[in-house]
Motif scaffolding. Structure first.
Motif, PDB file in Angstrom:
ATOM      1  N   GLY A   1       0.882  -1.179   0.055  1.00 31.49           N
ATOM      2  CA  GLY A   1      -0.083   0.046  -0.006  1.00 31.49           C
ATOM      3  C   GLY A   1       0.920   1.297   0.111  1.00 31.49           C
ATOM      4  O   GLY A   1       0.775   2.073  -0.793  1.00 31.49           O
ATOM      5  N   LEU A   2       1.725   1.417   0.922  1.00 24.64           N
ATOM      6  CA  LEU A   2       2.635   2.542   1.088  1.00 24.64           C
ATOM      7  C   LEU A   2       3.556   2.600  -0.140  1.00 24.64           C
ATOM      8  O   LEU A   2       3.941   3.742  -0.642  1.00 24.64           O
ATOM      9  N   GLY A   3       4.347   1.314  -0.467  1.00 30.50           N
ATOM     10  CA  GLY A   3       5.139   1.351  -1.429  1.00 30.50           C
ATOM     11  C   GLY A   3       4.732   1.870  -2.684  1.00 30.50           C
ATOM     12  O   GLY A   3       5.389   2.781  -3.320  1.00 30.50           O
ATOM     13  N   HIS A   4       3.469   1.285  -3.217  1.00 33.80           N
ATOM     14  CA  HIS A   4       3.205   1.835  -4.492  1.00 33.80           C
ATOM     15  C   HIS A   4       2.698   3.188  -4.660  1.00 33.80           C
ATOM     16  O   HIS A   4       2.950   3.898  -5.715  1.00 33.80           O
ATOM     17  N   MET A   5       2.284   3.835  -3.566  1.00 32.17           N
ATOM     18  CA  MET A   5       2.233   5.422  -3.453  1.00 32.17           C
ATOM     19  C   MET A   5       3.346   5.844  -3.605  1.00 32.17           C
ATOM     20  O   MET A   5       3.675   7.246  -4.219  1.00 32.17           O
ATOM     21  N   ALA A   6       4.614   5.586  -2.955  1.00 30.03           N
ATOM     22  CA  ALA A   6       5.811   6.053  -2.672  1.00 30.03           C
ATOM     23  C   ALA A   6       6.296   6.001  -4.286  1.00 30.03           C
ATOM     24  O   ALA A   6       7.035   7.039  -4.652  1.00 30.03           O
ATOM     25  N   VAL A   7       6.191   5.120  -5.099  1.00 29.59           N
ATOM     26  CA  VAL A   7       6.658   4.915  -6.401  1.00 29.59           C
ATOM     27  C   VAL A   7       6.007   6.032  -7.342  1.00 29.59           C
ATOM     28  O   VAL A   7       6.551   6.962  -7.874  1.00 29.59           O
ATOM     29  N   LYS A   8       4.531   6.106  -7.217  1.00 29.56           N
ATOM     30  CA  LYS A   8       3.934   7.205  -7.872  1.00 29.56           C
ATOM     31  C   LYS A   8       4.171   8.622  -7.591  1.00 29.56           C
ATOM     32  O   LYS A   8       4.518   9.344  -8.587  1.00 29.56           O
TER      33      LYS A   8
ATOM     34  N   VAL B   1      13.497   5.547 -10.086  1.00 24.61           N
ATOM     35  CA  VAL B   1      12.811   4.960  -9.036  1.00 24.61           C
ATOM     36  C   VAL B   1      13.229   3.581  -9.179  1.00 24.61           C
ATOM     37  O   VAL B   1      12.640   2.977 -10.341  1.00 24.61           O
ATOM     38  N   THR B   2      13.460   2.965  -8.011  1.00 25.13           N
ATOM     39  CA  THR B   2      13.604   1.626  -8.211  1.00 25.13           C
ATOM     40  C   THR B   2      12.842   0.711  -7.116  1.00 25.13           C
ATOM     41  O   THR B   2      12.869   1.158  -6.080  1.00 25.13           O
ATOM     42  N   ILE B   3      12.190   0.001  -7.573  1.00 26.16           N
ATOM     43  CA  ILE B   3      11.520  -0.921  -6.490  1.00 26.16           C
ATOM     44  C   ILE B   3      12.295  -2.133  -5.909  1.00 26.16           C
ATOM     45  O   ILE B   3      13.016  -2.916  -6.872  1.00 26.16           O
ATOM     46  N   LEU B   4      12.500  -2.232  -4.813  1.00 28.31           N
ATOM     47  CA  LEU B   4      13.077  -3.378  -4.113  1.00 28.31           C
ATOM     48  C   LEU B   4      12.136  -4.222  -3.580  1.00 28.31           C
ATOM     49  O   LEU B   4      11.372  -3.865  -2.669  1.00 28.31           O
ATOM     50  N   SER B   5      11.927  -5.614  -4.054  1.00 31.76           N
ATOM     51  CA  SER B   5      10.661  -6.349  -3.601  1.00 31.76           C
ATOM     52  C   SER B   5      11.289  -7.739  -3.592  1.00 31.76           C
ATOM     53  O   SER B   5      12.277  -8.283  -3.895  1.00 31.76           O
ATOM     54  N   THR B   6      10.399  -8.436  -2.588  1.00 34.02           N
ATOM     55  CA  THR B   6      10.656  -9.912  -2.353  1.00 34.02           C
ATOM     56  C   THR B   6       9.871 -10.951  -3.292  1.00 34.02           C
ATOM     57  O   THR B   6       9.844 -11.866  -3.455  1.00 34.02           O
ATOM     58  N   SER B   7       8.915 -10.088  -4.392  1.00 35.53           N
ATOM     59  CA  SER B   7       8.092 -10.701  -4.843  1.00 35.53           C
ATOM     60  C   SER B   7       8.274 -10.655  -6.353  1.00 35.53           C
ATOM     61  O   SER B   7       7.783  -9.569  -7.082  1.00 35.53           O
ATOM     62  N   PRO B   8       8.734 -11.591  -7.057  1.00 35.79           N
ATOM     63  CA  PRO B   8       9.118 -11.359  -8.620  1.00 35.79           C
ATOM     64  C   PRO B   8       7.854 -11.355  -9.392  1.00 35.79           C
ATOM     65  O   PRO B   8       7.596 -10.629 -10.452  1.00 35.79           O
ATOM     66  N   GLN B   9       6.501 -11.812  -8.938  1.00 30.76           N
ATOM     67  CA  GLN B   9       5.361 -11.634  -9.627  1.00 30.76           C
ATOM     68  C   GLN B   9       4.931 -10.214  -9.725  1.00 30.76           C
ATOM     69  O   GLN B   9       3.952  -9.824 -10.601  1.00 30.76           O
TER      70      GLN B   9
ATOM     71  N   ARG C   1       3.917  -0.372 -15.280  1.00 32.50           N
ATOM     72  CA  ARG C   1       2.605   0.563 -15.279  1.00 32.50           C
ATOM     73  C   ARG C   1       2.637   1.592 -13.927  1.00 32.50           C
ATOM     74  O   ARG C   1       1.851   2.624 -14.124  1.00 32.50           O
ATOM     75  N   LEU C   2       3.378   1.136 -12.868  1.00 37.87           N
ATOM     76  CA  LEU C   2       3.443   2.217 -11.802  1.00 37.87           C
ATOM     77  C   LEU C   2       4.286   3.164 -11.964  1.00 37.87           C
ATOM     78  O   LEU C   2       4.222   4.148 -11.475  1.00 37.87           O
ATOM     79  N   GLY C   3       5.229   3.105 -13.052  1.00 38.20           N
ATOM     80  CA  GLY C   3       6.031   4.336 -13.495  1.00 38.20           C
ATOM     81  C   GLY C   3       7.557   3.915 -12.996  1.00 38.20           C
ATOM     82  O   GLY C   3       8.255   5.067 -13.178  1.00 38.20           O
ATOM     83  N   ALA C   4       7.756   2.965 -12.262  1.00 36.95           N
ATOM     84  CA  ALA C   4       9.180   2.700 -11.691  1.00 36.95           C
ATOM     85  C   ALA C   4      10.058   2.349 -12.962  1.00 36.95           C
ATOM     86  O   ALA C   4       9.628   1.792 -14.019  1.00 36.95           O
ATOM     87  N   HIS C   5      11.062   2.821 -12.868  1.00 41.83           N
ATOM     88  CA  HIS C   5      12.364   2.651 -13.954  1.00 41.83           C
ATOM     89  C   HIS C   5      12.816   1.452 -13.773  1.00 41.83           C
ATOM     90  O   HIS C   5      13.413   0.982 -14.764  1.00 41.83           O
ATOM     91  N   HIS C   6      12.955   0.797 -12.460  1.00 39.45           N
ATOM     92  CA  HIS C   6      13.747  -0.483 -12.466  1.00 39.45           C
ATOM     93  C   HIS C   6      13.048  -1.266 -11.293  1.00 39.45           C
ATOM     94  O   HIS C   6      12.307  -0.702 -10.475  1.00 39.45           O
TER      95      HIS C   6
END
Ligand code: NAP
Ligand code: ZN
Length: 352
Positions: free
Chosen positions: A187-194, A203-211, A218-223
């Motif tokens: 919830g917070l993370g996807h708003m931070a990205v936008k 913007v890079t998303i650091l995630s534990t979820s490959p899916q 689509r959310l606008g992240a670059h990496h």
């Protein structure tokens, strides 16, 4: 008193169930809002489960509230019946300390009154009840205007997930020329990205979820980087100016600090029960080697929340939501705990 329908936990760890309670009559400086939608925050679950401190029960969670004003007090100037209005995580503060005077009510020196799980110590000294309910009475000074051009249900999460990520981005003046990592895509993370993308950062998303990779673009992240993949992590070591850390679970800060560049700032907005876990000592060199810092940030003040909503109206930003029936709240919590979230659950209050 105003008869109110809600969903409450009667005790810590309980299943939420229908509960009727009373709210105060609309006072001179109050507005009454018919709640149409309420977002579901990880903090709701944490507080039902007494993860932060012993909670006050019965507890009606919910601090991402949007709806229509149905009544205003005699001295209310900023709202009229029929307006769209929102309430976030706080409903009162002392109003006199230097932090309140600066519009930083969330850091009130005397302590804030949370929207639920608190006592309104500057008001009627009664427990506060949140937005998993059909109506709320609140001081006009703690309500915000919801822009009419945004989808209302998708706007609810802005009241907590939105402001909690917008506020530190603004405070640390994050924008063009900065490399920002968002840790945890919920919830917070996807708003931070936008927001970070709208402010011009890389913007890079650091995630534990490959899916979740498919959604990153689509959310606008670059990496998009999978934190368990040593090869991917090696490539981003020492590269970020900021990390916005939204993780609610235990995680190793030493590991993430190694991803920061010179003067890098690790901004904690997530609340892991375990606190700041360093998997051993925080190597002093982890910080002083590149003049790094670890900082924290809590939600946002009321004026800044309004500024954030206006920013969203201007940039067409809302949350990505799954609208749920209130009776499905516990399946939503279960999915949230598994990180299976796209990317905020919002309760349709018509289902109450
Ligand atoms: P959420 O939707 O559950 O998102 C958290 C995300 O963290 C998950 O989707 C997952 O993303 C990632 N994650 C989960 N376990 C992890 C682990 N072990 N290691 C690394 N990443 C993990 O929660 P939320 O509603 O955004 O809330 C996040 C946190 O912020 C909660 O602690 C909440 O209480 C707190 N919060 C703080 C404030 C404040 O004022 N500072 C306000 C609201 C909420 P991936 O699948 O991408 O890894
Ligand atoms: Zn929240």
């Amino acid at each position: 008193m105003i008869q109110t329908k809600g969903y409450a936990a009667q005790n810590a760890h309980d299943t939420l169930a229908p509960w009727n309670f009373e709210r105060r009559e609309v006072g001179a400086h109050d507005i009454q809002i018919e709640i149409l939608y309420c977002g579901v925050c990880h903090s709701d679950l944490a507080q039902i489960n007494n993860e932060w401190f012993p909670g006050m029960f019965p507890m009606v969670p919910g601090h991402e509230i949007v709806g229509r004003v149905v009544k205003v007090g005699d001295h209310v100037k900023g709202f009229k019946t029929g307006d769209l209005a929102g309430v976030g995580t706080i409903v009162n503060s002392c109003g006199n300390c230097s932090h309140c005077e600066e519009g930083l009510e969330q850091y009130c020196k005397e302590g804030v009154v949370p929207t639920y799980n608190g006592i309104d110590k500057y008001g009627d000294f009664k427990p506060t009840f949140g937005g998993y309910s059909n109506t709320i009475v609140t001081k006009d000074a703690f309500a915000v205007h919801i822009p009419e051009n945004l989808d209302l249900a998708s706007t609810a999460p802005l009241l907590c997930a939105g402001i909690t990520t917008y506020s530190p981005l603004k405070h640390w003046k994050i924008g063009a020329g900065h490399k920002v990592a968002v840790l945890g895509l919920g919830g917070l993370g996807h708003m931070a990205v936008k927001f970070a993308v709208a402010l011009g950062a890389e913007v890079t998303i650091l995630s534990t979820s490959p899916q979740k990779e498919a959604d990153a673009k689509r959310l606008g992240a670059h990496h998009f980087v999978i934190t368990k993949d040593a090869g991917q992590i090696e490539k981003v070591k020492g590269s970020f100016n900021f990390i916005i850390d939204t993780v609610a679970a235990d995680h190793d800060f030493n590991f993430y600090l190694s991803l920061l560049d010179l003067d890098g700032v690790h901004i904690c907005v997530g609340v892991p029960v375990e606190g700041i876990h360093l998997n051993g000592a925080l190597g002093a060199f982890s910080l002083l080697g590149r003049r790094k810092s670890i900082v924290g940030s809590a939600c946002g003040g009321i004026a800044e929340t309004q500024e954030m909503l206006d920013f969203c109206a201007q940039h067409g930003i809302v949350a990505d939501i799954e609208l749920i029936d209130i009776k499905d709240i516990h399946s939503a919590y279960d999915r949230m705990l598994k990180g299976d979230i796209k990317y905020r659950f919002v309760i349709d209050m018509a289902t109450l």
